[in-house]
Design a protein around this motif. Structure first.
Motif: not given
Length: 300
Positions: A94-111
């Motif tokens: 699983p991933v911890e997002a630290n950037d808005m770009g990462a959040l965009a890629l993770l949308a809809g996935q548990p993170h």
């Protein structure tokens, strides 16, 4: 929910063998629930410990630790964005997002959401939860009143809220490398001089007062954030995850001390006093008490 103890990613440029051995020791000796891995400050450092990553993940997992990958804080060019996508789409952890770009890629996935994303209000927290966030680590500069509001909102959303309770507070990230510039070098030809400062490079004002700490492109506090004395209060607010940021000190002793506070076996104020003797810079908790960040207020 039983409070959980998290170890954030190493922020500093440590040699690969030191990095590997640090995490091996964390796996074998530190009473941690979650360990977050990854180079999040400078993508140029990542290849140095890439060969050790698989062994580190295996050792931590075998020790019963939950392991997450962290995305970089800032992706400023195509190469860095590609590296971020590789982390986010790793398919292994699983991933911890630290950037808005990462959040965009993770949308809809548990993170998870790291402390480098500005989560300052309930609307942001709800937006993050709606996109798949399971936990959010709050920025270090929030006062107690804001933490209380967000912890309550997180509970209503079924979202775990985390607060950093030890380690230099992250303050800023830049596309420029302060470390390189301080040595008369350019970022692209930095010679990895940040490796000379395993706990960050101290910065002083013109009159010689200790001020900040530089770590490559990152600016950190000079002192060590320490909320050991405030942990009972944080837990009462509804904070369920407590984050330690690795420093060049005995992190096994640090983790054991905070675990003892969570278990009710030690008084947080006693632990804070002990940590004050362990570290080389002063302790800080000013942000939490709505003071200057560098201040330290003894918890009543």
């Amino acid at each position: 929910m039983m409070p959980l103890l998290t170890l954030g990613p190493v922020l500093f440029n440590w040699p690969a063998d030191r990095w590997r051995d640090f995490y091996f020791r964390m796996a074998d000796e530190a009473p941690l629930d979650t360990v977050i891995l990854g180079e999040i400050v400078c993508h140029k450092r990542a290849p140095f410990f890439a060969d050790a990553m698989e062994a580190v993940v295996a050792r931590l997992t075998a020790a019963g630790k939950e392991v997450w990958f962290a995305s970089p804080i800032l992706a400023g060019n195509d190469r860095e964005r590609a590296a971020m996508r590789d982390v986010v789409t790793n398919g292994l952890l699983p991933v911890e997002a630290n950037d808005m770009g990462a959040l965009a890629l993770l949308a809809g996935q548990p993170h998870a959401v790291g402390p480098f994303i500005n989560t300052y209000n309930e609307a942001t927290l709800a937006w993050l939860a709606g996109r798949g966030a399971m936990s959010v680590s709050l920025p270090a500069e929030l006062p107690a009143s804001s933490v209380a509001v967000l912890a309550k909102a997180g509970a209503a959303l079924g979202l775990a809220v985390e607060v950093q309770v030890f380690g230099r507070a992250p303050l800023a990230i830049s596309a420029r490398c302060y470390h390189a510039r301080a040595h008369g070098l350019h970022k692209d030809g930095c010679q990895f001089v940040c490796g000379n400062d395993p706990d960050g490079m101290p910065v002083k004002t013109l009159d010689g007062q200790s001020f900040l700490t530089v770590n490559g492109t990152q600016t950190l506090s000079h002192g060590y954030l320490c909320l050991a004395g405030e942990m009972e209060r944080l837990a009462a607010m509804g904070v369920s995850r407590f984050r330690l940021s690795p420093q060049a000190v005995d992190m096994v002793a640090v983790a054991a001390a905070f675990r003892a506070v969570l278990a009710g076996q030690r008084d947080g104020r006693d632990v804070a006093a002990e940590l004050g003797r362990l570290v080389e810079a002063p302790l800080e908790n000013g942000f939490f008490h709505n003071l200057a960040g560098a201040a330290y207020a003894a918890e009543a």
